[in-house]
Scaffold this motif. Structure first.
Motif, PDB file in Angstrom:
ATOM      1  N   VAL A  95       3.314   5.809  -2.951  1.00  0.00           N
ATOM      2  CA  VAL A  95       4.653   6.333  -3.448  1.00  0.00           C
ATOM      3  C   VAL A  95       4.444   6.528  -5.111  1.00  0.00           C
ATOM      4  O   VAL A  95       4.705   7.510  -5.718  1.00  0.00           O
ATOM      5  N   LEU A  96       4.149   5.541  -5.842  1.00  0.00           N
ATOM      6  CA  LEU A  96       4.084   5.519  -7.264  1.00  0.00           C
ATOM      7  C   LEU A  96       2.906   6.231  -7.692  1.00  0.00           C
ATOM      8  O   LEU A  96       3.011   6.987  -8.618  1.00  0.00           O
ATOM      9  N   ASN A  97       1.856   6.229  -7.098  1.00  0.00           N
ATOM     10  CA  ASN A  97       0.648   7.127  -7.380  1.00  0.00           C
ATOM     11  C   ASN A  97       1.118   8.504  -7.091  1.00  0.00           C
ATOM     12  O   ASN A  97       0.835   9.480  -8.123  1.00  0.00           O
ATOM     13  N   ALA A  98       1.800   8.870  -6.013  1.00  0.00           N
ATOM     14  CA  ALA A  98       2.299  10.322  -5.975  1.00  0.00           C
ATOM     15  C   ALA A  98       3.199  10.693  -6.970  1.00  0.00           C
ATOM     16  O   ALA A  98       3.174  11.837  -7.222  1.00  0.00           O
ATOM     17  N   ALA A 158       0.962  -1.318  -0.002  1.00  0.00           N
ATOM     18  CA  ALA A 158       0.115  -0.183  -0.228  1.00  0.00           C
ATOM     19  C   ALA A 158       0.828   1.347   0.087  1.00  0.00           C
ATOM     20  O   ALA A 158       0.703   1.961  -0.688  1.00  0.00           O
ATOM     21  N   VAL A 159       1.981   1.223   0.852  1.00  0.00           N
ATOM     22  CA  VAL A 159       2.917   2.401   0.788  1.00  0.00           C
ATOM     23  C   VAL A 159       3.425   2.395  -0.502  1.00  0.00           C
ATOM     24  O   VAL A 159       3.676   3.555  -1.046  1.00  0.00           O
ATOM     25  N   TRP A 160       3.933   1.475  -1.094  1.00  0.00           N
ATOM     26  CA  TRP A 160       4.637   1.476  -2.202  1.00  0.00           C
ATOM     27  C   TRP A 160       3.702   2.134  -3.378  1.00  0.00           C
ATOM     28  O   TRP A 160       4.064   2.852  -4.200  1.00  0.00           O
ATOM     29  N   GLN A 161       2.533   1.449  -3.224  1.00  0.00           N
ATOM     30  CA  GLN A 161       1.584   1.886  -4.294  1.00  0.00           C
ATOM     31  C   GLN A 161       1.252   3.764  -4.217  1.00  0.00           C
ATOM     32  O   GLN A 161       1.119   4.181  -5.269  1.00  0.00           O
ATOM     33  N   GLU A 170       1.527  11.276 -10.037  1.00  0.00           N
ATOM     34  CA  GLU A 170       0.619  12.571  -9.963  1.00  0.00           C
ATOM     35  C   GLU A 170       1.690  13.768 -10.128  1.00  0.00           C
ATOM     36  O   GLU A 170       1.249  14.743 -10.696  1.00  0.00           O
ATOM     37  N   ARG A 171       2.661  13.878  -9.448  1.00  0.00           N
ATOM     38  CA  ARG A 171       3.513  14.796  -9.548  1.00  0.00           C
ATOM     39  C   ARG A 171       4.042  14.946 -11.044  1.00  0.00           C
ATOM     40  O   ARG A 171       4.300  15.987 -11.460  1.00  0.00           O
ATOM     41  N   ALA A 172       4.267  14.017 -11.472  1.00  0.00           N
ATOM     42  CA  ALA A 172       4.889  13.995 -13.048  1.00  0.00           C
ATOM     43  C   ALA A 172       3.768  14.555 -13.851  1.00  0.00           C
ATOM     44  O   ALA A 172       4.029  15.668 -14.789  1.00  0.00           O
TER      45      ALA A 172
END
Length: 310
Positions: free
Chosen positions: A80-83, A75-78, A86-88
């Motif tokens: 991080v990937l989503n964040a 969940a944490v890794w997901q 989103e930043r990109a």
């Protein structure tokens, strides 16, 4: 498009179902293996072998703990990937917005600024504005304006912009730069005399009003342009190199019109225009100072090398 989104949603839903089923069967396998390892071979032993029950219970607890830990890590890794994604996306949106704004700048600001610059140059108003020390342009309000320009200079600006000569300059600017000052509907032509050209006639107050409307329109466009950069919806570094010079010139040329309407303690106008100006002005100043330092260092190094060679 709706079908695609529906398909993606369906895939995500089935993935979740598959994960739940996998965990369920994994627990069944662990329970079965635990019982077999502890000598449980039939239904009766399943309920009578206390050691097997306890061992299997502990194994299940440990397994559940591991699964929950893995779930938390995933969940944490997901997240991080989503964040990161989103930043990109935000960065890409800001870049695209800046590119779009550069087109807006060309069509709605640059052409108007060029026409206004022509009018100020031909009417001699610019000679007053160029006397302003840009280092003193800080608050952009009426109090500062009185310190930067004298009352005589302010009156001279109004006088020059209301002259008949300036009316003809406005007409010329409208024709040359294809900008709409809406001046034609307010002018008349009268004879200067025999053998002389026609005389352009317009009410000075209307002429000043036309100029004021044009300048306010330009400033409103600049406010919209600047607002996107000062509030972070667009990346100003994308357009800085190509637009900062004309933008700084435009704000400096319009300083009088901005400052005279900003009364301390009252409403403030064109705040985003001013904020972006200060940012780009300071950035340009810092770059110039850095360049000057590098140039001086190079000169000093050259002199030292020449001295050593002799």
């Amino acid at each position: 498009m709706k079908k695609i989104l529906k398909g993606i949603t369906s895939i995500r839903y089935h993935k979740k179902q598959a994960a739940v089923i996998f965990v369920f069967f994994l627990l069944l396998v662990i329970v079965y293996t635990g019982f077999r390892h502890n000598g449980v071979t039939n239904i009766k032993a399943l309920f009578t072998n206390q050691v097997a029950l306890e061992n299997t219970y502990y194994i299940i607890q440990i397994t559940i703990g591991i699964i929950m830990s893995l779930g938390a890590i995933i969940a944490v890794w997901q997240y991080v990937l989503n964040a990161r994604a989103e930043r990109a996306k935000i960065a890409n949106d800001q870049i695209q917005k800046a590119i779009d704004l550069s087109e807006y700048y060309k069509d709605n600001i640059l052409i108007k600024f060029t026409a206004l610059k022509y009018i100020f140059e031909q009417s001699d108003v610019k000679s007053i504005f160029v006397s302003i020390d840009c280092a003193r342009m800080k608050t952009f309000n009426s109090v500062e304006l009185k310190e930067v320009l004298s009352d005589r200079q302010c009156k001279k600006i109004k006088e020059l912009l209301s002259l008949e000569k300036t009316a003809q300059i406005i007409v010329d600017a409208e024709r040359i730069y294809n900008t709409d000052f809406n001046i034609w509907q307010h002018i008349e032509y009268g004879d200067e005399g025999e053998g002389e050209s026609e005389k352009l006639i317009i009410d000075p107050d209307i002429q000043m009003s036309i100029m004021s409307q044009f300048i306010n329109s330009l400033l409103n466009n600049m406010e919209y342009f600047a607002m996107n950069f000062t509030h972070g919806t667009a990346d100003d570094t994308v357009v800085y190199r190509s637009l900062h010079q004309t933008y700084l010139q435009a704000v400096e040329l319009l300083y009088y019109n901005i400052a005279k309407n900003n009364i301390p303690g009252g409403a403030e106008y064109f705040t985003n225009v001013v904020e972006l100006y200060k940012k780009w002005h300071n950035k340009t100043k810092a770059k110039n100072e850095k360049l000057e330092k590098i140039t001086e260092d190079l000169k000093g190094s050259t002199v030292d090398n020449l001295g050593k060679s002799h």
